[in-house]
Motif scaffolding. Structure first.
Motif, PDB file in Angstrom:
ATOM      1  N   SER A  41       0.843  -1.208   0.000  1.00 33.29           N
ATOM      2  CA  SER A  41       0.000   0.000   0.000  1.00 33.29           C
ATOM      3  C   SER A  41       0.873   1.250   0.000  1.00 33.29           C
ATOM      4  O   SER A  41       0.572   2.236  -0.694  1.00 33.29           O
ATOM      5  N   ALA A  42       1.954   1.202   0.769  1.00 31.28           N
ATOM      6  CA  ALA A  42       2.882   2.338   0.806  1.00 31.28           C
ATOM      7  C   ALA A  42       3.558   2.502  -0.556  1.00 31.28           C
ATOM      8  O   ALA A  42       3.739   3.628  -1.044  1.00 31.28           O
ATOM      9  N   PHE A  43       3.924   1.384  -1.183  1.00 28.62           N
ATOM     10  CA  PHE A  43       4.545   1.454  -2.511  1.00 28.62           C
ATOM     11  C   PHE A  43       3.541   1.912  -3.552  1.00 28.62           C
ATOM     12  O   PHE A  43       3.892   2.637  -4.491  1.00 28.62           O
ATOM     13  N   ASP A  44       2.299   1.541  -3.390  1.00 30.63           N
ATOM     14  CA  ASP A  44       1.229   1.973  -4.284  1.00 30.63           C
ATOM     15  C   ASP A  44       1.103   3.499  -4.244  1.00 30.63           C
ATOM     16  O   ASP A  44       1.013   4.154  -5.295  1.00 30.63           O
ATOM     17  N   ASP A  45       1.136   4.065  -3.037  1.00 28.49           N
ATOM     18  CA  ASP A  45       1.101   5.529  -2.897  1.00 28.49           C
ATOM     19  C   ASP A  45       2.329   6.167  -3.540  1.00 28.49           C
ATOM     20  O   ASP A  45       2.235   7.205  -4.203  1.00 28.49           O
ATOM     21  N   PHE A  46       3.477   5.522  -3.351  1.00 28.76           N
ATOM     22  CA  PHE A  46       4.727   6.017  -3.924  1.00 28.76           C
ATOM     23  C   PHE A  46       4.639   6.045  -5.454  1.00 28.76           C
ATOM     24  O   PHE A  46       5.069   7.018  -6.092  1.00 28.76           O
ATOM     25  N   CYS A  47       4.089   4.988  -6.049  1.00 24.86           N
ATOM     26  CA  CYS A  47       3.949   4.925  -7.510  1.00 24.86           C
ATOM     27  C   CYS A  47       3.042   6.039  -8.022  1.00 24.86           C
ATOM     28  O   CYS A  47       3.301   6.629  -9.085  1.00 24.86           O
ATOM     29  N   ASN A  48       1.991   6.340  -7.283  1.00 20.22           N
ATOM     30  CA  ASN A  48       1.106   7.442  -7.673  1.00 20.22           C
ATOM     31  C   ASN A  48       1.824   8.784  -7.573  1.00 20.22           C
ATOM     32  O   ASN A  48       1.668   9.655  -8.438  1.00 20.22           O
ATOM     33  N   GLU A  49       2.635   8.934  -6.530  1.00 16.73           N
ATOM     34  CA  GLU A  49       3.402  10.174  -6.363  1.00 16.73           C
ATOM     35  C   GLU A  49       4.407  10.348  -7.499  1.00 16.73           C
ATOM     36  O   GLU A  49       4.659  11.468  -7.955  1.00 16.73           O
ATOM     37  N   GLN A  50       4.978   9.228  -7.949  1.00 16.46           N
ATOM     38  CA  GLN A  50       5.955   9.270  -9.038  1.00 16.46           C
ATOM     39  C   GLN A  50       5.283   9.298 -10.410  1.00 16.46           C
ATOM     40  O   GLN A  50       5.964   9.297 -11.440  1.00 16.46           O
ATOM     41  N   GLN A  51       3.944   9.303 -10.414  1.00 21.19           N
ATOM     42  CA  GLN A  51       3.145   9.360 -11.646  1.00 21.19           C
ATOM     43  C   GLN A  51       3.504   8.224 -12.610  1.00 21.19           C
ATOM     44  O   GLN A  51       3.669   8.425 -13.823  1.00 21.19           O
ATOM     45  N   LEU A  52       3.614   7.024 -12.052  1.00 19.36           N
ATOM     46  CA  LEU A  52       3.907   5.853 -12.862  1.00 19.36           C
ATOM     47  C   LEU A  52       2.723   5.561 -13.782  1.00 19.36           C
ATOM     48  O   LEU A  52       1.585   5.466 -13.326  1.00 19.36           O
ATOM     49  N   ARG A  53       3.001   5.426 -15.069  1.00 19.62           N
ATOM     50  CA  ARG A  53       1.920   5.264 -16.053  1.00 19.62           C
ATOM     51  C   ARG A  53       1.885   3.888 -16.700  1.00 19.62           C
ATOM     52  O   ARG A  53       0.902   3.522 -17.345  1.00 19.62           O
ATOM     53  N   ILE A  54       2.961   3.109 -16.577  1.00 21.08           N
ATOM     54  CA  ILE A  54       3.005   1.796 -17.197  1.00 21.08           C
ATOM     55  C   ILE A  54       3.343   0.744 -16.131  1.00 21.08           C
ATOM     56  O   ILE A  54       4.023   1.059 -15.152  1.00 21.08           O
ATOM     57  N   PRO A  55       2.875  -0.502 -16.307  1.00 18.72           N
ATOM     58  CA  PRO A  55       3.148  -1.558 -15.318  1.00 18.72           C
ATOM     59  C   PRO A  55       4.580  -2.072 -15.423  1.00 18.72           C
ATOM     60  O   PRO A  55       4.836  -3.165 -15.935  1.00 18.72           O
ATOM     61  N   ALA A  56       5.510  -1.255 -14.974  1.00 16.89           N
ATOM     62  CA  ALA A  56       6.924  -1.619 -15.008  1.00 16.89           C
ATOM     63  C   ALA A  56       7.634  -0.930 -13.851  1.00 16.89           C
ATOM     64  O   ALA A  56       7.243   0.160 -13.433  1.00 16.89           O
ATOM     65  N   ILE A  57       8.667  -1.581 -13.338  1.00 12.90           N
ATOM     66  CA  ILE A  57       9.455  -1.001 -12.247  1.00 12.90           C
ATOM     67  C   ILE A  57      10.881  -0.841 -12.740  1.00 12.90           C
ATOM     68  O   ILE A  57      11.622  -1.820 -12.887  1.00 12.90           O
ATOM     69  N   SER A  58      11.246   0.387 -13.043  1.00  9.87           N
ATOM     70  CA  SER A  58      12.580   0.658 -13.569  1.00  9.87           C
ATOM     71  C   SER A  58      13.613   0.657 -12.452  1.00  9.87           C
ATOM     72  O   SER A  58      13.281   0.715 -11.263  1.00  9.87           O
ATOM     73  N   LYS A  59      14.863   0.600 -12.857  1.00  8.19           N
ATOM     74  CA  LYS A  59      15.964   0.647 -11.890  1.00  8.19           C
ATOM     75  C   LYS A  59      15.920   1.949 -11.105  1.00  8.19           C
ATOM     76  O   LYS A  59      16.139   1.968  -9.889  1.00  8.19           O
ATOM     77  N   GLU A  60      15.618   3.043 -11.799  1.00  5.61           N
ATOM     78  CA  GLU A  60      15.585   4.355 -11.144  1.00  5.61           C
ATOM     79  C   GLU A  60      14.466   4.430 -10.108  1.00  5.61           C
ATOM     80  O   GLU A  60      14.657   4.975  -9.012  1.00  5.61           O
ATOM     81  N   LEU A  61      13.302   3.884 -10.476  1.00  3.66           N
ATOM     82  CA  LEU A  61      12.170   3.905  -9.544  1.00  3.66           C
ATOM     83  C   LEU A  61      12.493   3.088  -8.295  1.00  3.66           C
ATOM     84  O   LEU A  61      12.221   3.519  -7.166  1.00  3.66           O
ATOM     85  N   LEU A  62      13.088   1.906  -8.504  1.00  4.84           N
ATOM     86  CA  LEU A  62      13.407   1.035  -7.386  1.00  4.84           C
ATOM     87  C   LEU A  62      14.458   1.672  -6.478  1.00  4.84           C
ATOM     88  O   LEU A  62      14.376   1.574  -5.245  1.00  4.84           O
ATOM     89  N   GLN A  63      15.424   2.344  -7.074  1.00  6.75           N
ATOM     90  CA  GLN A  63      16.466   3.000  -6.280  1.00  6.75           C
ATOM     91  C   GLN A  63      15.881   4.117  -5.416  1.00  6.75           C
ATOM     92  O   GLN A  63      16.299   4.317  -4.272  1.00  6.75           O
ATOM     93  N   LYS A  64      14.926   4.837  -5.963  1.00  4.93           N
ATOM     94  CA  LYS A  64      14.267   5.887  -5.175  1.00  4.93           C
ATOM     95  C   LYS A  64      13.515   5.275  -3.997  1.00  4.93           C
ATOM     96  O   LYS A  64      13.536   5.800  -2.884  1.00  4.93           O
ATOM     97  N   TRP A  65      12.841   4.160  -4.253  1.00  2.79           N
ATOM     98  CA  TRP A  65      12.060   3.498  -3.195  1.00  2.79           C
ATOM     99  C   TRP A  65      12.959   2.933  -2.098  1.00  2.79           C
ATOM    100  O   TRP A  65      12.642   2.996  -0.921  1.00  2.79           O
ATOM    101  N   GLU A  66      14.110   2.394  -2.513  1.00  5.56           N
ATOM    102  CA  GLU A  66      14.982   1.722  -1.558  1.00  5.56           C
ATOM    103  C   GLU A  66      15.849   2.687  -0.749  1.00  5.56           C
ATOM    104  O   GLU A  66      16.443   2.297   0.260  1.00  5.56           O
TER     105      GLU A  66
END
Length: 329
Positions: A41-66
């Protein structure tokens, strides 16, 4: 006997269908996966904040999350990372872009030395907590805090476990707590000492507490449960009032160190009673809710000066060997 309610996922990001699939798969295997729902749920909110538009997790997105967050401890960071890594593997196995699915997770330094309170410090801390003032914003705080802090120490609870205790989870007749949804979605029963039980009965019989319209044993002003940050703020103030200095970030004393102190002190007690410590470790493991006995064993070597009573019985046994080694050197 235990029937903890499953958390209902409410994902809204572009990854929502895949998160739901992960949760459903885990639950089909018999896991409650409530902790996973919270993390996703927390990652779901994070994806919305990052305006993720496609069902993919890039290296950059994962690095920001981690990336470690301010005021976040290493355990919480690892918790966030691990559940999203599971999602990455699921996406990868279903043909979606998740290039970091099988890459090594970032190294997180989880080594720390807990602060073990002395018996005198525990008494001073409780005396400070007993001076908690009543306020119009929090009319039960002065009644809740003395019991809450003593329960954290005498039962070795995690603060989240204590704060989520419901009235129905506490059997004051049998002297038992039922802990639901603990770390790793575990459930367990915890015994209450006679002195603590008397304290808790007195607390529950207070008309202000008995008439509180809340399902929680330690009701917050809004009828829900207290936030951990509120308890930590009170803890820091009480440390100051008790004359126990805080040694800086990551060095404690932390609120969780009451749990560590419980474990070390009970080992000291068993040792002084002549009990076989390694025979008793499974009992402590069950009380603390550890997955593995090796986790509980760490209390035997965390802070040597804090558990001298545990190691002292072995000193005489190995005294001759020590003398020989010293002479050889």
């Amino acid at each position: 006997m235990f029937e903890e309610k499953l958390l209902e996922p409410h994902f809204t990001s572009v990854l929502a269908p895949y998160m739901l699939d992960v949760v459903e798969q885990k639950r089909a295997l018999g896991n409650k996966y409530n902790a996973g729902v919270e993390a996703l749920s927390a990652f779901d909110d994070f994806c919305n904040e990052q305006q993720l538009r496609i069902p993919a997790i890039s290296k950059e997105l994962l690095q920001k999350w981690e990336k470690k967050r301010p005021h976040e401890n290493e355990t919480t960071q690892c918790f966030r990372i691990s559940y999203v890594r599971i999602l990455c593997k699921y996406l990868h196995s279903n043909g979606y872009d998740a290039p970091c699915a099988f890459h090594p997770a970032p190294h997180v330094n989880k080594c720390f030395v807990p602060y073990i309170f002395t018996k005198d410090e525990i008494e001073r801390l409780f005396s400070a907590v007993d001076c908690t003032k009543e306020s119009s914003e929090s009319p039960l705080r002065h009644l809740v805090m003395p019991v809450l802090f003593r329960l954290l120490y005498t039962c070795g609870l995690r603060v989240s476990e204590a704060l989520h205790l419901k009235v129905a989870d506490v059997d004051l007749d049998a002297g038992v707590l039922a802990i639901y949804g603990a770390k790793g979605d575990k459930e367990r029963l915890v015994g209450i000492s006679d002195s603590m039980l008397t304290y808790m009965k007195s607390y529950r019989s207070n008309p202000l507490v008995a008439n509180a319209k809340s399902i929680y044993f330690f009701p917050a002003p809004d009828g829900g449960f207290y936030d951990t940050s509120t308890i930590y703020d009170i803890f820091r103030k009480c440390l100051f009032d008790a004359g126990i200095p805080h040694r800086g970030r990551g060095k404690g004393p932390r609120l969780h160190d009451l749990r560590h102190s419980f474990a070390v002190h009970i080992l000291n007690k068993w040792s002084s009673e002549g009990k076989d410590i390694y025979t008793c470790l499974p009992i402590l493991r069950t009380a603390l809710g550890h997955d593995r006995i090796t986790t509980t064993e760490k209390y035997l070597r965390l802070v040597p000066e804090a558990y001298m009573e545990v190691t002292e019985p072995f000193n005489e046994r190995f005294h001759t060997i020590t003398e020989v080694l010293c002479n050889e050197e």
